[in-house]
Design a protein around this motif. Structure first.
Motif, PDB file in Angstrom:
ATOM      1  N   VAL A   3       0.859  -1.183   0.000  1.00 25.52           N
ATOM      2  CA  VAL A   3       0.000   0.000   0.000  1.00 25.52           C
ATOM      3  C   VAL A   3       0.895   1.232   0.000  1.00 25.52           C
ATOM      4  O   VAL A   3       1.797   1.346   0.834  1.00 25.52           O
ATOM      5  CB  VAL A   3      -0.915   0.016   1.252  1.00 25.52           C
ATOM      6  N   LYS A   4       0.652   2.153  -0.917  1.00 32.01           N
ATOM      7  CA  LYS A   4       1.403   3.402  -0.957  1.00 32.01           C
ATOM      8  C   LYS A   4       0.506   4.522  -0.441  1.00 32.01           C
ATOM      9  O   LYS A   4      -0.585   4.737  -0.954  1.00 32.01           O
ATOM     10  CB  LYS A   4       1.854   3.709  -2.378  1.00 32.01           C
ATOM     11  N   ILE A   5       0.983   5.204   0.604  1.00 28.68           N
ATOM     12  CA  ILE A   5       0.207   6.265   1.231  1.00 28.68           C
ATOM     13  C   ILE A   5       1.019   7.549   1.194  1.00 28.68           C
ATOM     14  O   ILE A   5       2.202   7.560   1.501  1.00 28.68           O
ATOM     15  CB  ILE A   5      -0.156   5.921   2.688  1.00 28.68           C
ATOM     16  N   THR A  15       5.444   3.320   2.001  1.00 30.80           N
ATOM     17  CA  THR A  15       4.891   2.048   1.549  1.00 30.80           C
ATOM     18  C   THR A  15       4.745   1.116   2.741  1.00 30.80           C
ATOM     19  O   THR A  15       5.654   0.995   3.561  1.00 30.80           O
ATOM     20  CB  THR A  15       5.792   1.376   0.490  1.00 30.80           C
ATOM     21  N   ALA A  24      -5.261  -4.328   3.276  1.00 28.94           N
ATOM     22  CA  ALA A  24      -4.665  -3.210   2.547  1.00 28.94           C
ATOM     23  C   ALA A  24      -5.672  -2.089   2.349  1.00 28.94           C
ATOM     24  O   ALA A  24      -5.360  -0.916   2.544  1.00 28.94           O
ATOM     25  CB  ALA A  24      -4.141  -3.691   1.196  1.00 28.94           C
ATOM     26  N   ARG A  25      -6.889  -2.455   1.983  1.00 28.96           N
ATOM     27  CA  ARG A  25      -7.940  -1.436   1.798  1.00 28.96           C
ATOM     28  C   ARG A  25      -8.278  -0.750   3.109  1.00 28.96           C
ATOM     29  O   ARG A  25      -8.510   0.454   3.169  1.00 28.96           O
ATOM     30  CB  ARG A  25      -9.191  -2.085   1.214  1.00 28.96           C
ATOM     31  N   THR A  27      -6.275  -0.303   5.752  1.00 30.26           N
ATOM     32  CA  THR A  27      -5.204   0.614   6.141  1.00 30.26           C
ATOM     33  C   THR A  27      -5.210   1.862   5.277  1.00 30.26           C
ATOM     34  O   THR A  27      -4.944   2.958   5.759  1.00 30.26           O
ATOM     35  CB  THR A  27      -3.820  -0.039   6.049  1.00 30.26           C
ATOM     36  N   LYS A  28      -5.539   1.717   4.008  1.00 31.27           N
ATOM     37  CA  LYS A  28      -5.628   2.872   3.111  1.00 31.27           C
ATOM     38  C   LYS A  28      -6.690   3.836   3.626  1.00 31.27           C
ATOM     39  O   LYS A  28      -6.497   5.044   3.664  1.00 31.27           O
ATOM     40  CB  LYS A  28      -5.964   2.388   1.699  1.00 31.27           C
ATOM     41  N   ARG A  29      -7.840   3.284   4.050  1.00 33.49           N
ATOM     42  CA  ARG A  29      -8.919   4.114   4.578  1.00 33.49           C
ATOM     43  C   ARG A  29      -8.530   4.768   5.905  1.00 33.49           C
ATOM     44  O   ARG A  29      -8.853   5.931   6.155  1.00 33.49           O
ATOM     45  CB  ARG A  29     -10.179   3.284   4.768  1.00 33.49           C
ATOM     46  N   LYS A  32      -5.988   7.703   5.407  1.00 35.14           N
ATOM     47  CA  LYS A  32      -6.328   8.614   4.313  1.00 35.14           C
ATOM     48  C   LYS A  32      -6.109  10.082   4.687  1.00 35.14           C
ATOM     49  O   LYS A  32      -5.506  10.840   3.945  1.00 35.14           O
ATOM     50  CB  LYS A  32      -7.779   8.401   3.885  1.00 35.14           C
TER      51      LYS A  32
END
Length: 60
Positions: A3-5, A15, A24-25, A27-29, A32
């Motif tokens: 995941v790239k944030i 990353t 992954a989804r 952690t992205k949320r 954010k």
């Protein structure tokens, strides 16, 4: 899963590795709108401390 944030405030990219797509989804949320690098949060804390010092001097 990688995941790239990107940090919203300073633009630094990080990353993070996750085992599954679902994680992954998630952690992205979670990250954010948060600061990931730690530099921005330190700046905010330092600014608050500086403001408190100035207020204390002007009141005394």
């Amino acid at each position: 899963m990688i995941v790239k944030i990107k940090c919203r405030q300073c633009g630094e990219k990080r990353t993070i590795r996750r085992a599954t797509l679902k994680d992954a989804r998630k952690t992205k949320r979670l990250f954010k709108n948060k600061c990931i690098c730690g530099k921005c949060t330190f700046k905010v804390m330092a600014n608050k401390a500086a403001k408190e010092i100035v207020r204390g001097v002007t009141r005394a």
